[in-house]
Design a protein around this motif. Structure first.
Motif, PDB file in Angstrom:
ATOM      1  N   THR A   1    -112.382 -67.796 -45.379  1.00 57.99           N
ATOM      2  CA  THR A   1    -111.136 -68.521 -45.154  1.00 57.99           C
ATOM      3  C   THR A   1    -109.966 -67.631 -45.539  1.00 57.99           C
ATOM      4  N   VAL A   2    -108.991 -67.529 -44.642  1.00 55.73           N
ATOM      5  CA  VAL A   2    -107.843 -66.644 -44.860  1.00 55.73           C
ATOM      6  C   VAL A   2    -106.553 -67.424 -44.652  1.00 55.73           C
ATOM      7  N   ALA A   3    -105.590 -67.233 -45.549  1.00 58.03           N
ATOM      8  CA  ALA A   3    -104.212 -67.690 -45.353  1.00 58.03           C
ATOM      9  C   ALA A   3    -103.347 -66.445 -45.391  1.00 58.03           C
ATOM     10  N   ALA A   4    -102.532 -66.243 -44.365  1.00 53.26           N
ATOM     11  CA  ALA A   4    -101.806 -64.982 -44.242  1.00 53.26           C
ATOM     12  C   ALA A   4    -100.457 -65.196 -43.582  1.00 53.26           C
ATOM     13  N   LEU A   5     -99.580 -64.204 -43.769  1.00 55.51           N
ATOM     14  CA  LEU A   5     -98.330 -64.096 -43.020  1.00 55.51           C
ATOM     15  C   LEU A   5     -98.641 -63.226 -41.801  1.00 55.51           C
ATOM     16  N   PRO A   6     -98.835 -63.837 -40.634  1.00 56.26           N
ATOM     17  CA  PRO A   6     -99.443 -63.117 -39.499  1.00 56.26           C
ATOM     18  C   PRO A   6     -98.655 -61.912 -39.020  1.00 56.26           C
ATOM     19  N   MET A   7     -97.325 -61.980 -39.029  1.00 54.91           N
ATOM     20  CA  MET A   7     -96.533 -60.889 -38.479  1.00 54.91           C
ATOM     21  C   MET A   7     -96.627 -59.628 -39.336  1.00 54.91           C
ATOM     22  N   SER A   8     -96.569 -59.818 -40.652  1.00 54.98           N
ATOM     23  CA  SER A   8     -96.643 -58.669 -41.557  1.00 54.98           C
ATOM     24  C   SER A   8     -98.076 -58.314 -41.933  1.00 54.98           C
ATOM     25  N   GLY A   9     -99.022 -59.259 -41.718  1.00 57.37           N
ATOM     26  CA  GLY A   9    -100.412 -59.003 -42.062  1.00 57.37           C
ATOM     27  C   GLY A   9    -100.731 -59.179 -43.538  1.00 57.37           C
TER      28      GLY A   9
ATOM     29  N   TYR B   1     -93.944 -67.698 -40.961  1.00 54.97           N
ATOM     30  CA  TYR B   1     -94.943 -68.768 -40.935  1.00 54.97           C
ATOM     31  C   TYR B   1     -96.154 -68.380 -41.786  1.00 54.97           C
ATOM     32  N   MET B   2     -96.607 -69.324 -42.607  1.00 55.17           N
ATOM     33  CA  MET B   2     -97.878 -69.155 -43.300  1.00 55.17           C
ATOM     34  C   MET B   2     -98.940 -69.863 -42.480  1.00 55.17           C
ATOM     35  N   CYS B   3     -99.938 -69.126 -42.025  1.00 59.68           N
ATOM     36  CA  CYS B   3    -100.992 -69.690 -41.180  1.00 59.68           C
ATOM     37  C   CYS B   3    -102.349 -69.422 -41.807  1.00 59.68           C
ATOM     38  N   SER B   4    -103.292 -70.287 -41.510  1.00 58.76           N
ATOM     39  CA  SER B   4    -104.626 -70.151 -42.093  1.00 58.76           C
ATOM     40  C   SER B   4    -105.686 -70.378 -41.031  1.00 58.76           C
ATOM     41  N   CYS B   5    -106.775 -69.600 -41.139  1.00 57.56           N
ATOM     42  CA  CYS B   5    -107.881 -69.715 -40.197  1.00 57.56           C
ATOM     43  C   CYS B   5    -109.171 -69.305 -40.904  1.00 57.56           C
ATOM     44  N   SER B   6    -110.283 -69.834 -40.454  1.00 61.73           N
ATOM     45  CA  SER B   6    -111.596 -69.492 -41.017  1.00 61.73           C
ATOM     46  C   SER B   6    -112.413 -68.730 -39.984  1.00 61.73           C
ATOM     47  N   ALA B   7    -113.420 -68.020 -40.465  1.00 59.41           N
ATOM     48  CA  ALA B   7    -114.312 -67.257 -39.588  1.00 59.41           C
ATOM     49  C   ALA B   7    -115.694 -67.203 -40.218  1.00 59.41           C
ATOM     50  N   SER B   8    -116.696 -66.978 -39.390  1.00 60.21           N
ATOM     51  CA  SER B   8    -118.064 -66.912 -39.871  1.00 60.21           C
ATOM     52  C   SER B   8    -118.859 -65.973 -38.956  1.00 60.21           C
ATOM     53  N   LEU B   9    -120.169 -65.950 -39.175  1.00 60.99           N
ATOM     54  CA  LEU B   9    -121.065 -65.117 -38.367  1.00 60.99           C
ATOM     55  C   LEU B   9    -122.151 -65.985 -37.744  1.00 60.99           C
ATOM     56  N   ALA B  10    -122.478 -65.694 -36.502  1.00 56.89           N
ATOM     57  CA  ALA B  10    -123.590 -66.359 -35.825  1.00 56.89           C
ATOM     58  C   ALA B  10    -124.598 -65.302 -35.398  1.00 56.89           C
ATOM     59  N   ASN B  11    -125.850 -65.646 -35.483  1.00 59.72           N
ATOM     60  CA  ASN B  11    -126.938 -64.738 -35.109  1.00 59.72           C
ATOM     61  C   ASN B  11    -126.869 -63.411 -35.859  1.00 59.72           C
ATOM     62  N   GLY B  12    -126.272 -63.445 -37.032  1.00 60.22           N
ATOM     63  CA  GLY B  12    -126.252 -62.279 -37.896  1.00 60.22           C
ATOM     64  C   GLY B  12    -125.152 -61.276 -37.646  1.00 60.22           C
TER      65      GLY B  12
END
Length: 251
Positions: free
Chosen positions: A184-192, A153-164
């Motif tokens: 923003t990251v798109a990755a093959l989760p099992m293999s990393g 599976y190709m999966c994608s997720c975003s992340a950010s920072l709050a309060n620094g």
């Protein structure tokens, strides 16, 4: 804008490491070889897959050792609150189409279909942040529905920072527009293995690894949700096929 309350909750009530609610369904159309609908929070996406089939247009585009992956990303004119016209093929859509093509070239077993083509069409019906991530997740389900062999599976997720220094996972539009950096990251989760990594702004090196790890964990969590939906869909299709065979036998 303060993205975290005194109780440690985000603007929409989620915890920092909590995904938006994901709803998805495979096989929503009969005309394409594969299709899927996905809601990630208030972002809603349709994906359709055609192929593998012969190269359309100029045969010079054919690759002798792998399949040609063609992606088209577009947004419905009613998908955002903006009233300006968003024509297909504008700069933003072309950039997103290119990112999707690069992403799925890393996921599809391209060597199995030389001199052929796979078309992936993605339409954003409602945009509320994480458009690319939702598009990748919906297109993955559509490829599975089409029976296209994937490395995983190709999966994608975003992340950010709050309060620094507090990582946030699966960023909404309100959080995106707050002015903070988004990864923003798109990755093959099992293999990393990472297929795409994009930053809206610079991250300090002290925080980059932490934010990246949270985004990858989000990809792994999304994979579990997609896998459960695929299993449910296969069970339904199998039950329908068994019922059809039983009915035909009775006739």
């Amino acid at each position: 804008m303060n993205l975290l309350s005194d109780q440690g909750l985000r603007l929409d009530g989620r915890r920092p490491n909590e995904l938006r609610k994901i709803r998805c369904k495979l096989g929503v159309f009969s005309q394409p070889d594969g299709s899927a609908y996905l809601e990630q929070g208030n972002t809603k996406v349709l994906a359709a897959v055609y192929g593998p089939h012969e190269i359309r247009g100029s045969k010079t585009k054919a690759l002798h050792d792998q399949v040609l992956v063609n992606c088209q990303y577009s947004m419905a004119t009613f998908s955002t609150g903006e009233r300006k016209r968003r024509p297909r093929g504008d700069r933003k859509s072309s950039e997103m189409s290119m990112h999707l093509r690069q992403t799925f070239q890393a996921a599809i077993r391209t060597e199995l279909y030389p001199r052929s083509q796979i078309d992936i069409f993605v339409e954003v019906l409602q945009a509320d942040g994480g458009n690319y991530c939702s598009s990748v997740n919906a297109a993955t389900l559509a490829l599975v529905d089409a029976g296209i062999p994937l490395r995983e599976y190709m999966c994608s997720c975003s992340a950010s920072l709050a309060n620094g220094d507090v990582p946030l996972v699966d960023i909404s539009h309100l959080e995106e527009s707050s002015g903070g950096p988004t990864l923003t990251v798109a990755a093959l989760p099992m293999s990393g293995q990472i297929a795409l990594l994009e930053m809206s702004q610079r991250f300090h090196m002290d925080h980059l690894d932490k934010v990246l790890n949270h985004a990858l964990q989000g990809c792994r969590d999304i994979r579990e949700i997609l896998d459960e939906e695929v299993k449910r869909h296969v069970a339904l299709v199998g039950a329908a096929a068994n019922w059809g065979m039983k009915t035909a036998g009775e006739l």
